[in-house]
Design an enzyme around this catalytic site. Structure first.
Site, PDB file in Angstrom:
ATOM      1  N   CYS A  91     -24.014  33.414  36.375  1.00 13.80           N
ATOM      2  CA  CYS A  91     -25.053  33.538  37.388  1.00 13.80           C
ATOM      3  C   CYS A  91     -24.443  33.886  38.751  1.00 13.80           C
ATOM      4  CB  CYS A  91     -25.908  32.263  37.430  1.00 13.80           C
ATOM      5  SG  CYS A  91     -27.449  32.463  38.340  1.00 13.80           S
ATOM      6  N   HIS A 134     -27.269  30.934  31.547  1.00 10.89           N
ATOM      7  CA  HIS A 134     -26.445  29.743  31.744  1.00 10.89           C
ATOM      8  C   HIS A 134     -26.038  29.052  30.442  1.00 10.89           C
ATOM      9  CE1 HIS A 134     -26.826  29.311  36.169  1.00 10.89           C
ATOM     10  NE2 HIS A 134     -27.907  30.050  35.959  1.00 10.89           N
ATOM     11  N   GLU A 186     -23.700  26.968  30.098  1.00 10.93           N
ATOM     12  CA  GLU A 186     -23.277  25.582  30.367  1.00 10.93           C
ATOM     13  C   GLU A 186     -24.453  24.607  30.374  1.00 10.93           C
ATOM     14  OE1 GLU A 186     -24.046  27.656  32.537  1.00 10.93           O
ATOM     15  OE2 GLU A 186     -24.467  26.803  34.506  1.00 10.93           O
TER      16      GLU A 186
END
Lengths: 225, 81
Positions: free
Chosen positions: A87, A196, A198
């Site tokens: 991002c 994302h 994560e």
């Protein structure tokens, strides 16, 4: 001995904690790094996390790309260190010249926050080796300036050399050219993507555990080396 | 002391959804002849330069290094005083 994965915190980073948590969940030793230090603390890989570094002033990632730690990241990446930009981290990688193109305001002007299906297009990178080619994964996407653009020649070069790492499937959230969600550098050690991974390492807190694969991939590559 | 203006615009081929949103808002305000709007950035930079030429050259460098991203933007520099 496990590998040490560093995560840079810039002023305005939001997802550094989740990136550290993902590194730990994959079995690596997470190492916090600081934007103002000319020091990578001897880590084996670096993650540039999501957020709004320096408030996204001027352009997203523009000021962060000149942070002291980025001089070290750029030099180490050019020498082969695995670097993942997520991002805002992807925006920083483009602004720093490690990846081609730029991320601009979403075509629909809306900040888009949703679970997004992606296809893994390149498994020949430090961060995607554990995925099957063409695998589809579901991870969150959340950005207002995530529209990937580059000139036609650059896009053609990315396509021809297998450098599109991730592509949006089932709807393009931001108007990114050729549905590009993430790309890699020529060597494959540097990868950037807008969604994302994560945030998707545990079904308890994310839409899937599909994102853990990026962190497991780099760990496998580092510990095998 | 010199003052230099730097204008940064998205390249013509880059989509500008903010400009488009402004175009869509204008007819509702009675401005029905507007066919296009492009939104950009305007910077005013003050420098301690020896002369105008040096100020202009410095501002060019600043624009190319930080104020504009050459992948998506063009810029122009002009002396204000």
């Amino acid at each position: 001995m496990t590998a040490r994965i560093g995560v840079v915190t810039f002023p305005g980073s939001l997802d550094d904690r989740d990136a550290l948590r993902a590194a730990r969940a994959a079995g690596a030793e997470p190492v916090p790094l600081w934007h103002g230090d000319h020091d990578l603390r001897g880590v084996d890989a670096v993650v540039l996390p999501g957020g709004f570094s320096y408030g996204d002033y001027l352009r997203a990632g523009a000021i962060a790309s000149f942070a002291p730690v980025m001089a070290e990241v750029v030099a180490a990446a050019r020498a082969g260190l695995p670097v993942l930009g997520i991002c805002n981290g992807f925006q920083v990688l483009c602004e720093s010249g490690l990846l081609p193109g730029a991320l601009i305001r979403n075509a629909g002007l809306h900040f888009v926050c949703r679970d997004q299906r992606l296809r893994v297009e390149s498994t020949d990178t430090a961060w995607t080796g554990e995925y099957a080619a063409g695998a589809e994964i579901v991870v969150p996407v959340k950005n207002g300036e995530g529209r990937y653009v580059a000139d036609e020649a650059t896009l053609d070069e990315l396509e021809a050399n297998g450098r599109v790492a991730f592509r949006y499937v089932g709807g393009n959230p931001n108007g990114a050219l050729r549905d590009i969600a993430g790309i890699r550098n020529e060597a494959g050690n540097v990868v950037g993507l807008m969604p994302h991974p994560e945030h998707a390492i545990d079904p308890l807190t994310g839409p899937s555990a599909d994102g853990l694969g990026l962190f497991v991939s780099v760990l496998k590559q580092l510990t095998a080396a | 002391m010199a003052k230099v203006a730097v204008d940064v615009m998205l390249k013509p081929e880059i989509l500008d959804p903010q400009g488009q949103a402004i175009v869509r808002a204008l007819p509702g305000l009675g401005f029905d002849q507007v066919t296009a709007v492009r939104q950009g950035k305007h910077f005013e930079v003050e420098l301690d330069a020896a002369d105008a030429a040096e100020a202009h050259a410095q501002a060019e460098k600043i624009a190319a290094t930080l104020l504009a991203n050459p992948v998506i933007e063009d810029f122009s520099v002009r002396l204000l005083d």
